[in-house]
Enzyme design. Structure first.
Site, short mmCIF file in Angstrom:
data_model
loop_
_atom_site.label_atom_id
_atom_site.label_comp_id
_atom_site.label_asym_id
_atom_site.label_seq_id
_atom_site.Cartn_x
_atom_site.Cartn_y
_atom_site.Cartn_z
N VAL A 35 0.82 -1.21 0.00
CA VAL A 35 0.00 0.00 0.00
C VAL A 35 0.86 1.27 0.00
O VAL A 35 2.05 1.24 0.29
CB VAL A 35 -0.97 0.02 1.21
CG1 VAL A 35 -1.89 -1.17 1.16
CG2 VAL A 35 -0.20 0.04 2.53
N GLU A 36 0.20 2.38 -0.31
CA GLU A 36 0.84 3.71 -0.42
C GLU A 36 2.03 3.67 -1.37
O GLU A 36 3.07 4.29 -1.12
CB GLU A 36 1.26 4.23 0.97
CG GLU A 36 0.07 4.63 1.83
CD GLU A 36 0.48 5.44 3.04
OE1 GLU A 36 1.62 5.92 3.10
OE2 GLU A 36 -0.37 5.60 3.93
N GLY A 37 1.88 2.95 -2.45
CA GLY A 37 2.94 2.80 -3.44
C GLY A 37 3.69 1.51 -3.19
O GLY A 37 4.42 1.40 -2.20
#
Length: 866
Positions: free
Chosen positions: A539-541
């Site tokens: 997540v978040e990249g």
């Protein structure tokens, strides 16, 4: 694109630089002249040696061009004195060229202007999304590492961990109480849901509004406090920390606080702070994950009817997935591309990425069924809508901020990514250390605790290193964000580095626990971390993207002292203004490159002996010098990489990935050194610093070496090797002896172990799966002298230890131990049996009992199409 202004002359640096140049030239010229006039056979050798030293020194101090011209002139005169003929005249060509280029107008016309024109012609246009990503956030200590000459004062000026009395009370009070309420097994297995009492508690105590200002009803806590609170919860439950993390990370709260209209702030922020609204933010879609610019979710500016009135608004169609808190959300944040065919907003047809707030109950909003990420219990799922009309007032920031959504997201993400996942990843590594160090001391094989076996000591030491390094970097980064910085490059490397270190720590903990770790149940304290590791990685990249495309590829432009200024100047629509700005940046860039090439060669040749260390560093001076030396090498290779690969850098992702690793190791090492000072240089912690620093420099060396060995421009490889590895690759990983010192210092109960695992939840409840570890560890150590006497008696055949025999009673009867000692050993044995036991179930308990609901769910055809 806004023009870049040329910086003012920094007299504090320029005057000493001129003085150094003149002094150096005078001294070296005098030595060379004396050697030349002496007429000895060694005179040419001395002259060449002095010339080499002089040119290296001129490069290191970034001498002005006239200094180079003068130096070349002096040494040419000394070298050609008494010579005649054509070659003697040709030898003066370099001096004449440098002297001519020392004249600003000549240099501008012959060099700068042609380079400027060439770059304007070939430079690919920086897209709006790329530009907004580059301009989002701030530059932190990463710029010092890109400079090649880190300013230790800037490192030491970053404050240590500081909490207000209110923040500390919240960490010790409600956060501790929340952790005691959590039953991990109940959440992730029995309920597969966050229970209502947990939701009620976090809402009632303001956990969902930590970043919302007190003015708007929130707690207004600092990022450092948020990081520690999230970490403590994460050490207890990855699921519960997720429902607290999301509203305090990339969510509507921060976006409204920073960009919202007054009406949006006054209405939504108090409701979000109190938990009256549960937010989610919808960015990712089936076709637009990391590449948000390809977003297919669109809105059209139009007029429509809202609450019976003709209203300017947006007609939206979207399809999102992987939305955390989505199934429970009452307020949906939405990112979409906005078009305005009739130019009603006056911003053209393609307005750009825009953000809006939509109540989940609004007609046309569909909240889908839940995803099941890695077996997690936190709510996550899709949402979608088709031809949904919303008033323009629901756009975050109103009409003014329409089209600015990507910048808004990048600004918030740069801070959120620096706090949220690093806090939970750091807590995860510390929890792995806490439980594994206890289990390794309690669990015995071959007559001794497994933690004292060399094969087990090795992964244990890796966990110690991960916990120490992650906490050092977490604390330093949170301190920077707390003082107003939004370090975009650092936030990217922090996210991928801390989660990768946590992944290794969890795997090492699982290996040490063996069957105890893989058999799930209420007593298993590793499974939730093991199952959730892929979530943090993704997540978040996703880490692959963050490492290969963001950290260095964007960081080289964002953190380089001159590169982005040159790019901006070259793309300035005003050619004269652009040339002026480009000239200043270009001239400084040339001096910068020469400085790092010469400085890198000298420092790598001398082992960093001449690199400055901060005053008072004492025992750590060596590591500061090695960090400065490595920074020179990194800056040199980074500069050459960008210069030679240019716009093709994005496609060379193995190169950018290795350079991201190199930068990360330098940043982590800086954080390690700072933590040691901030902690008051505790006795024994120097062993951990030595090991972590040695390994960081070795990994840096391998990353830079890998870049050089695989550099696409083959002709550049020899130059890089000469500068970076003039004496070969000298760094080695930490030795077995260093690892043993760390294990002996860090793994025993006491101050060192407590310091390494600070700010996580530690239970002393024997009915808690981690609490019984702590209690048993203390009792095992207390009983160790008694147990040694018993073990000797068993080896000597005095006492028999088999099932069906009360060997404690036999030992007591034969005078090996006392009655009290026998009772003490019985208690320890019972506790140890509970620690090493694994759960078992009736087969019926393990069968799923699903209830089919059909609430607000898309059909199979729609799901298959997705």
């Amino acid at each position: 694109m806004a023009p870049i202004m040329a910086p003012r002359l920094d007299c504090s640096r320029e005057i000493p630089r001129l003085t150094y140049t003149l002094t150096l030239m005078t001294g070296l010229a005098a030595i060379a002249a004396a050697a030349r006039m002496g007429g000895t056979e060694m005179a040419p050798v001395v002259l060449l040696l002095v010339a080499l030293i002089g040119f290296l020194a001129l490069g290191m101090i970034r001498a002005p061009l006239w200094g180079w011209a003068a130096a070349v002139g002096v040494f040419t005169w000394l070298a050609t004195s008494g010579c005649s003929g054509l070659l003697a005249w040709i030898a003066w060509v370099p001096f004449l060229a440098l002297a001519a280029l020392s004249i600003p107008s000549v240099r501008r016309n012959l060099v700068v202007a042609p380079v400027f024109a060439r770059i304007r012609k070939i430079l690919p246009k920086v897209s709006d999304t790329e530009s907004q990503a580059l301009e989002a956030g701030t530059v932190g200590f990463d710029a010092e590492l890109f400079s090649g000459t880190p300013d230790w004062d800037k490192l030491q000026s970053i404050p240590p961990i500081e909490l207000t009395p209110e923040e500390q009370a919240f960490l010790d009070g409600p956060t501790e109480e929340l952790c005691r309420l959590i039953s991990d097994w109940q959440i992730r297995h029995n309920l597969h849901e966050i229970p209502e009492n947990i939701w009620d508690f976090v809402k009632a105590h303001g956990f969902l509004g930590m970043l919302i200002s007190k003015e708007h009803g929130g707690l207004g806590f600092s990022p450092q406090a948020q990081s520690l609170i999230l970490g403590k919860i994460a050490s207890r439950s990855p699921d519960v920390v997720t429902i607290v993390m999301v509203p305090n990370s990339l969510g509507p709260g921060e976006l409204i606080e920073k960009y919202g209209t007054d009406e949006q702030k006054h209405y939504y922020l108090p409701r979000l702070a109190k938990g009256e609204e549960v937010p989610c933010f919808s960015l990712t879609g089936p076709t637009s994950g990391s590449d948000a610019a390809t977003m297919r979710d669109i809105g059209h500016v139009t007029r429509g009817t809202y609450q019976g009135k003709d209203t300017l608004g947006v007609r939206l169609s979207w399809d999102k997935r992987y939305i955390t808190l989505g199934p429970n959300a009452t307020l949906v944040g939405l990112a979409f591309r906005l078009f305005d065919q009739d130019n009603l907003l006056g911003k053209g047809e393609d307005v750009g990425i825009t953000l809006a707030l939509i109540p989940a109950s609004h007609p046309g909003v569909n909240i889908g069924r839940r995803h099941l990420p890695s077996g997690a219990a936190f709510p996550n799922g899709p949402n979608w809508g088709n031809d949904v009309f919303i008033p323009m007032d629901w756009v975050i920031g109103g009409e003014t901020m329409a089209g600015h959504g990507w910048r808004m997201l990048m600004e918030c993400l740069s801070a959120g990514r620096a706090i949220s996942l690093p806090s939970s990843a750091t807590a995860g590594a510390k929890m792995m250390l806490r439980v594994t160090s206890a289990y390794g001391r309690i669990r015995k094989q071959f007559g001794l605790p497994v933690s004292r076996m060399e094969g087990v000591e090795e992964p244990l030491v890796r966990i110690v290193e991960a916990a120490y390094v992650n906490e050092a970097a977490r604390a330093m980064t949170a301190a920077m964000v707390s003082r107003g910085e939004r370090p975009s490059v650092i936030s990217a490397l922090m996210k991928y580095q801390t989660t990768e270190k946590m992944r290794r720590a969890v795997n090492d903990a699982m290996d040490i626990h063996g069957g105890r770790g893989i058999c799930d149940g209420p007593a298993n304290y590793l499974q939730s971390a093991y199952q959730m590791v892929p979530v943090g990685i993704t997540v978040e990249g996703a880490n692959i993207l963050t490492r290969t495309l963001i950290t260095f590829a964007q960081g080289a432009l964002r953190s380089h002292p001159y590169l982005y200024r040159e790019v901006q100047a070259a793309q300035d629509t005003d050619r004269k203004r652009g040339l002026d700005a480009f000239e200043d940046a270009f001239n400084n860039h040339i001096a910068f490159s020469l400085s790092n090439a010469t400085g890198g060669f000298v420092h790598n040749l001398t082992g960093g002996a001449f690199v400055a260390a901060p005053a008072g560093a004492l025992r750590m001076s060596h590591w500061y010098r090695q960090l400065g030396r490595a920074s020179r090498s990194f800056a040199f290779v980074a500069d050459l990489t960008v210069a030679l690969l240019g716009g093709g850098l994005k496609t060379k992702q193995k190169i950018t990935g290795r350079m991201a690793d190199a930068l990360s190791e330098l940043y982590m090492l800086a954080a390690i050194l700072k933590r040691y000072d901030d902690d008051g240089r505790p006795a024994g912690d120097e062993y951990i610093v030595d090991l972590a620093a040695q390994n960081a420099l070795y990994r840096f060396q391998e990353a830079i070496g890998g870049t050089i060995d695989n550099f696409p421009v083959r002709l550049a490889r020899p130059l890089m090797r000469v500068v970076v590895f003039p004496l070969g690759r000298r760094f080695k990983p930490a030795s077995d002896v260093q690892g043993h010192l760390v294990a002996r210092h860090a793994l025993q109960p006491g101050d060192a172990r407590d310091r390494l695992t600070r700010h996580i939840f530690v239970s002393k409840d024997v009915n808690d799966p981690t609490g019984i570890l702590e209690v048993t560890l203390e009792k095992v150590i207390a009983a160790e002298p008694i147990e040694k006497r018993l073990e000797k008696a068993i080896r000597d055949g005095v006492v028999r230890r088999y099932h069906g025999i009360d060997w404690f009673a036999e030992a007591e009867a034969k005078g090996v131990i006392t009655a009290a000692e026998a009772d003490q050993l019985r208690e320890v044995e019972q506790l140890v049996a509970r620690v090493i036991a694994v759960d078992h179930f009736d087969p019926e308990e393990l069968k799923p009992h699903y209830v089919k609901l059909g609430h607000n769910a898309r059909g199979a055809e729609s799901l298959a199409a997705e």
